[in-house]
Scaffold this motif. Sequence first.
Motif, PDB file in Angstrom:
ATOM      1  N   SER A 179      32.358  49.197  35.173  1.00 25.23           N
ATOM      2  CA  SER A 179      32.257  49.920  36.343  1.00 25.23           C
ATOM      3  C   SER A 179      33.147  49.252  37.564  1.00 25.23           C
ATOM      4  O   SER A 179      33.596  48.345  37.550  1.00 25.23           O
ATOM      5  N   MET A 180      33.275  50.245  38.462  1.00 29.03           N
ATOM      6  CA  MET A 180      34.215  49.784  39.730  1.00 29.03           C
ATOM      7  C   MET A 180      33.065  49.230  40.688  1.00 29.03           C
ATOM      8  O   MET A 180      33.473  49.012  41.821  1.00 29.03           O
ATOM      9  N   THR A 181      31.672  49.403  40.485  1.00 29.54           N
ATOM     10  CA  THR A 181      30.624  49.099  41.444  1.00 29.54           C
ATOM     11  C   THR A 181      30.031  47.769  40.869  1.00 29.54           C
ATOM     12  O   THR A 181      29.615  47.590  39.783  1.00 29.54           O
ATOM     13  N   GLY A 182      30.117  47.045  42.041  1.00 31.99           N
ATOM     14  CA  GLY A 182      29.243  45.663  41.731  1.00 31.99           C
ATOM     15  C   GLY A 182      29.350  44.578  42.968  1.00 31.99           C
ATOM     16  O   GLY A 182      29.976  44.849  43.811  1.00 31.99           O
ATOM     17  N   TYR A 183      28.297  43.676  42.918  1.00 32.75           N
ATOM     18  CA  TYR A 183      28.086  42.604  43.914  1.00 32.75           C
ATOM     19  C   TYR A 183      27.914  41.402  43.242  1.00 32.75           C
ATOM     20  O   TYR A 183      27.243  41.149  42.290  1.00 32.75           O
ATOM     21  N   ALA A 184      28.771  40.274  44.039  1.00 34.38           N
ATOM     22  CA  ALA A 184      28.458  38.885  43.656  1.00 34.38           C
ATOM     23  C   ALA A 184      28.561  37.925  44.857  1.00 34.38           C
ATOM     24  O   ALA A 184      29.256  38.509  45.789  1.00 34.38           O
ATOM     25  N   ALA A 222      38.258  24.263  47.768  1.00 31.84           N
ATOM     26  CA  ALA A 222      37.060  24.844  47.532  1.00 31.84           C
ATOM     27  C   ALA A 222      37.028  26.258  47.525  1.00 31.84           C
ATOM     28  O   ALA A 222      36.278  26.847  46.755  1.00 31.84           O
ATOM     29  N   VAL A 223      37.849  26.866  48.405  1.00 27.83           N
ATOM     30  CA  VAL A 223      37.657  28.296  48.573  1.00 27.83           C
ATOM     31  C   VAL A 223      38.262  29.205  47.420  1.00 27.83           C
ATOM     32  O   VAL A 223      37.363  30.023  46.912  1.00 27.83           O
ATOM     33  N   PRO A 224      39.393  28.819  46.795  1.00 26.82           N
ATOM     34  CA  PRO A 224      39.683  29.460  45.555  1.00 26.82           C
ATOM     35  C   PRO A 224      38.793  29.199  44.466  1.00 26.82           C
ATOM     36  O   PRO A 224      38.614  30.407  43.641  1.00 26.82           O
ATOM     37  N   ALA A 225      38.182  28.146  44.297  1.00 24.12           N
ATOM     38  CA  ALA A 225      37.277  27.670  43.325  1.00 24.12           C
ATOM     39  C   ALA A 225      36.093  28.432  43.427  1.00 24.12           C
ATOM     40  O   ALA A 225      35.592  29.126  42.324  1.00 24.12           O
ATOM     41  N   LEU A 226      35.705  28.515  44.618  1.00 24.93           N
ATOM     42  CA  LEU A 226      34.235  29.503  44.681  1.00 24.93           C
ATOM     43  C   LEU A 226      34.507  31.032  44.662  1.00 24.93           C
ATOM     44  O   LEU A 226      33.814  31.593  44.097  1.00 24.93           O
ATOM     45  N   ALA A 227      35.744  31.413  45.150  1.00 24.90           N
ATOM     46  CA  ALA A 227      35.941  32.836  45.191  1.00 24.90           C
ATOM     47  C   ALA A 227      36.056  32.967  43.281  1.00 24.90           C
ATOM     48  O   ALA A 227      36.015  34.220  42.770  1.00 24.90           O
ATOM     49  N   GLU A 228      36.832  32.289  42.459  1.00 24.15           N
ATOM     50  CA  GLU A 228      36.822  32.203  41.135  1.00 24.15           C
ATOM     51  C   GLU A 228      35.351  32.511  40.545  1.00 24.15           C
ATOM     52  O   GLU A 228      35.081  33.415  39.760  1.00 24.15           O
ATOM     53  N   GLN A 229      34.534  31.630  41.095  1.00 19.23           N
ATOM     54  CA  GLN A 229      33.096  31.770  40.542  1.00 19.23           C
ATOM     55  C   GLN A 229      32.407  32.901  40.982  1.00 19.23           C
ATOM     56  O   GLN A 229      31.884  33.665  40.182  1.00 19.23           O
ATOM     57  N   ALA A 230      32.591  33.630  41.998  1.00 18.70           N
ATOM     58  CA  ALA A 230      31.900  34.721  42.517  1.00 18.70           C
ATOM     59  C   ALA A 230      32.389  35.973  41.665  1.00 18.70           C
ATOM     60  O   ALA A 230      32.023  36.980  41.589  1.00 18.70           O
ATOM     61  N   LEU A 231      34.014  35.915  41.579  1.00 21.41           N
ATOM     62  CA  LEU A 231      34.745  36.806  40.977  1.00 21.41           C
ATOM     63  C   LEU A 231      34.277  36.979  39.317  1.00 21.41           C
ATOM     64  O   LEU A 231      34.061  38.029  38.769  1.00 21.41           O
ATOM     65  N   ASP A 232      33.870  35.989  38.699  1.00 14.74           N
ATOM     66  CA  ASP A 232      33.116  35.764  37.412  1.00 14.74           C
ATOM     67  C   ASP A 232      32.124  36.603  37.388  1.00 14.74           C
ATOM     68  O   ASP A 232      31.850  37.329  36.519  1.00 14.74           O
ATOM     69  N   ALA A 233      31.011  36.149  38.440  1.00 15.49           N
ATOM     70  CA  ALA A 233      29.874  37.252  38.704  1.00 15.49           C
ATOM     71  C   ALA A 233      29.968  38.600  38.799  1.00 15.49           C
ATOM     72  O   ALA A 233      29.371  39.046  38.250  1.00 15.49           O
ATOM     73  N   LEU A 234      31.074  38.786  39.570  1.00 18.21           N
ATOM     74  CA  LEU A 234      31.280  40.382  40.030  1.00 18.21           C
ATOM     75  C   LEU A 234      31.880  41.220  38.623  1.00 18.21           C
ATOM     76  O   LEU A 234      31.203  42.083  38.341  1.00 18.21           O
ATOM     77  N   LEU A 235      32.473  40.338  38.138  1.00 19.16           N
ATOM     78  CA  LEU A 235      33.050  41.060  36.504  1.00 19.16           C
ATOM     79  C   LEU A 235      31.764  41.115  35.532  1.00 19.16           C
ATOM     80  O   LEU A 235      31.748  42.254  34.825  1.00 19.16           O
ATOM     81  N   SER A 236      30.830  40.143  35.683  1.00 15.82           N
ATOM     82  CA  SER A 236      29.811  40.493  34.803  1.00 15.82           C
ATOM     83  C   SER A 236      28.742  41.550  35.240  1.00 15.82           C
ATOM     84  O   SER A 236      28.466  42.477  34.511  1.00 15.82           O
ATOM     85  N   ALA A 237      28.758  41.804  36.545  1.00 17.94           N
ATOM     86  CA  ALA A 237      27.907  42.818  36.902  1.00 17.94           C
ATOM     87  C   ALA A 237      28.749  44.130  36.621  1.00 17.94           C
ATOM     88  O   ALA A 237      27.956  45.226  36.251  1.00 17.94           O
ATOM     89  N   ARG A 238      29.860  44.120  36.693  1.00 17.23           N
ATOM     90  CA  ARG A 238      30.685  45.558  36.598  1.00 17.23           C
ATOM     91  C   ARG A 238      30.468  45.757  34.995  1.00 17.23           C
ATOM     92  O   ARG A 238      30.698  47.021  34.785  1.00 17.23           O
ATOM     93  N   GLU A 239      30.729  44.771  34.240  1.00 16.82           N
ATOM     94  CA  GLU A 239      30.677  44.882  32.898  1.00 16.82           C
ATOM     95  C   GLU A 239      29.197  45.566  32.537  1.00 16.82           C
ATOM     96  O   GLU A 239      29.080  46.542  31.645  1.00 16.82           O
ATOM     97  N   ARG A 240      28.229  44.886  33.031  1.00 17.20           N
ATOM     98  CA  ARG A 240      26.810  45.416  32.666  1.00 17.20           C
ATOM     99  C   ARG A 240      26.573  46.974  33.255  1.00 17.20           C
ATOM    100  O   ARG A 240      26.287  47.644  32.466  1.00 17.20           O
TER     101      ARG A 240
END
Length: 308
Positions: free
Chosen positions: A5-10, A142-160
């Motif tokens: 989905s294109m809808t998600g939040y993380a 720190a910022v790119p690493a944290l963004a990568e973590q948030a992006l992983d969570a966003l993709l998981s939410a979009r997959e669900r």
Amino acid sequence: MPVYSMTGYASAQNAASGTGASAEETAAHAPRPHRLGLEIRSVNSRFLDISFRLPDELRALEPALRSLLTARLRRGKVELRAALGNEGSSPLQDPPAKLLQRLSFLQDCVRAWLPDAAPLTVADTLRLCANAQAGAEDWSAAVPALAEQALDALLSAREREGTRLAAMLLERVRQLRALARQAVPMLPSLVEQQRQRFLERWQEAMALTGDAVLSETARERALADATAYALRIDVAEEITRLDSHLDETERLLKKGGEVGKRLDFLIQELHREANTLGAKSAALELTRVSLDMKVLIEQMREQVQNIE
């Protein structure tokens, strides 16, 4: 491959201790670590549209963050927000003495040239000190690493969410197939009913003449008109194309990946066939089938808009 989905939040948070203070300042005023918070929101869009809301201390990292998002996202209106705060129960830190001396010196310089300039308030001083201390930290790793973590969570939410949408669309495909199966048996009976109606009308008209030759000619004309009418109301071709589009829709949903645009095109084709089916309808039952199909297709259209 899953449907996204294109809808998600993380969101994600991280803390890093300040690195810009000297040893003397650290001993006298141990700075609390600054907390970094990231949020990524995503909604549907025809293309990939990325926007950032970053504090001044992190604006230099926007190109790296943009590259990170474009490498893993294909469509959607994406907004990344970042905020810096202070760890601990109190959001205020004790301003270092050297920083206060520097602000006092700068204030004296400004007011020497601009006597009417307003003096610094306590709030101004605390804000400037906080910005100076936050700006002294190095967030480049720190910022790119944290963004990568948030992006992983966003993709998981979009997959669900995509899995849920795919299941709903497959159920609508099943219902459309059932409606198509209801329409197929109606066609021969409709054609036969119309054929008999033509014959009865021509026989009633020719009974007034009593001419056998004209009556036979009229009968042949009635059969020809009934055949032409049957061709006009025949929706077998529409049903065949409808089944073909449903097969492709089902295949794409099971394949997954970037299928949103192709599904959107197929929805348009399904709607066209349902419209044609209704236009050719010669019976109330067939009209009802066409309307039910349009309702299901419109429900699919609304959900397909959210698929990447």
